[in-house]
Design an enzyme around this catalytic site. Structure first.
Site, mmCIF file in Angstrom:
data_model
loop_
_atom_site.group_PDB
_atom_site.id
_atom_site.type_symbol
_atom_site.label_atom_id
_atom_site.label_comp_id
_atom_site.label_asym_id
_atom_site.label_seq_id
_atom_site.Cartn_x
_atom_site.Cartn_y
_atom_site.Cartn_z
ATOM 1 N N MET A 209 12.358 -4.051 -7.422
ATOM 2 C CA MET A 209 11.301 -3.041 -7.271
ATOM 3 C C MET A 209 10.425 -3.423 -6.078
ATOM 4 O O MET A 209 9.990 -4.573 -5.973
ATOM 5 C CB MET A 209 10.404 -2.976 -8.521
ATOM 6 C CG MET A 209 11.059 -2.387 -9.744
ATOM 7 S SD MET A 209 11.328 -0.609 -9.630
ATOM 8 C CE MET A 209 12.679 -0.461 -10.815
ATOM 9 N N HIS A 210 10.181 -2.459 -5.199
ATOM 10 C CA HIS A 210 9.280 -2.757 -4.084
ATOM 11 C C HIS A 210 8.489 -1.548 -3.585
ATOM 12 O O HIS A 210 7.563 -1.695 -2.800
ATOM 13 C CB HIS A 210 10.061 -3.358 -2.910
ATOM 14 C CG HIS A 210 10.922 -2.352 -2.186
ATOM 15 N ND1 HIS A 210 12.147 -1.957 -2.662
ATOM 16 C CD2 HIS A 210 10.733 -1.678 -1.026
ATOM 17 C CE1 HIS A 210 12.669 -1.079 -1.826
ATOM 18 N NE2 HIS A 210 11.828 -0.887 -0.827
#
Length: 364
Positions: A209-210
């Site tokens: 996740m970013h």
């Protein structure tokens, strides 16, 4: 002699340029008058995000590193442009190749065109339709001034045709990132350390996740991770943490016994984990391509994708950013009801050869 400057700058670029450089070198060794100069902008300057990718993928040392990492997007774009202009004036090529949709792609394509040098965009024409994504701005601007488009899908071709790009400048070649994946599958290696030693094939998840929509809000990030941990049963979740996400995780003090937060992994280690996982939960674009080709279930926490072929022909499902949306697809995954990879046209490991053949045809 055809002189080509190949630009790279960030982790998503490295897998895309490796087969192109090899294909140019192969042609050179058989007597074709072709040469490349590799320019690293320095956009990703962390060793894990850059250095060991070069080593593992046999990418030659860059001819120059512009060292333009750090700062805001505007500062980074400006630093790359200033340094790349000096590079092109000192070493003027016939063609500049940019790949993907990172800041370096945008900055270097603008500089090349201002100096009246042709630009080829590898992965041209893909669109998410989401202008809140910096990558979408990069794609649109780059494609507006590109001379030759090397595309990954028929959908990308249609996007370009719809804005008036002539057909003879669109070259459907496939996906060079899949060239890298297919040529390195036998070299994948398990990461070492206590976080990985007890992992059992198909009995863990990989998570990345970013994107700001998922990681920048403390409440959203906590709710997302809570939903993932509830939905993944007793399985460990391996989470290579992007630097921006790590800062936010520290603030909210997330701690789940099955959530294994690790440093960013090398290419061969990360894809070993994906290849042997039960499934992937991500908000990345590139991982959806790799997971699809490896036939690993992929759940994408986004409302849109620039790679719709991974949904229609691959193993990817878009579920939006609402954490509660995870429940149903994870239940299906555990029941063994996930779709299988159907095969995506020209994602066959030969895309880079097609690119280089076309360049020789155009510039000879």
């Amino acid at each position: 002699m055809i002189n080509i400057t190949v630009v790279t700058g960030a982790r998503p670029n490295f897998m895309k340029i490796a087969p192109i450089l090899k294909a140019i070198q192969d042609k050179k060794e058989t007597g074709t008058a072709i040469n490349f100069r590799l320019v690293h902008t320095g956009q990703h300057y962390d060793k894990k995000m850059s250095g060991n990718f070069f080593e593992q993928l046999n990418i030659p040392e860059p001819d120059i590193n512009l060292e333009a990492g750090g700062g805001s997007q505007a500062e980074q774009t400006a630093a790359i442009m200033v340094a790349f202009e000096k590079e092109l004036i000192a070493n003027r090529p016939d063609l500049v190749i940019v790949v993907g949709d990172v800041t370096s792609t945008l900055a270097c394509s603008i500089v090349a065109k201002k100096l009246v040098i042709d630009v080829a965009h590898v992965e041209g024409g893909i669109r998410s339709g989401d202008m809140s994504m910096p990558e979408e701005v990069n794609r649109i601007v780059t494609d507006s001034i590109t001379d030759h488009f090397f595309t990954t899908s028929e959908i990308a071709n249609k996007h370009l045709l719809s804005v008036g790009v002539p057909e003879n400048r669109i070259h459907f070649v496939g996906n060079t990132m899949i060239d890298t994946l297919l040529s390195n599958q036998d070299r994948f290696v398990s990461p070492r350390g206590e976080m990985f030693d007890d992992l059992i094939e198909r009995s863990y998840f990989v998570m990345t996740m970013h994107r700001p929509a998922n990681v920048d809000g403390e409440h959203q990030l906590k709710a997302l991770i809570d939903a993932i941990m509830i939905g993944t049963g007793d399985f460990p979740v391996i989470f290579p943490v992007h630097p921006r996400t790590a800062k936010n995780l520290e603030k909210i003090g997330i701690n789940h016994p099955r959530l294994r937060m690790v440093e960013p992994l090398s290419y061969l280690e990360f894809n070993f984990l994906v290849k042997n996982a039960k499934g992937v939960i991500t908000d990345s674009g590139g991982i959806t391509e790799e997971a699809s080709v490896m036939n690993i279930p992929c759940i994408t926490m986004r409302n849109n994708t620039e790679r719709p072929e991974t949904v229609t022909l691959g193993t990817n499902e878009l579920i939006g950013t609402e954490p509660s949306n995870l429940k149903e697809p994870l239940e299906r995954l555990f029941k063994g009801e996930w779709k299988s990879y159907k095969g995506i046209p020209l994602w066959d490991g030969k895309s880079a050869q097609r690119i280089v053949d076309k360049i020789i045809e155009i510039y000879s």
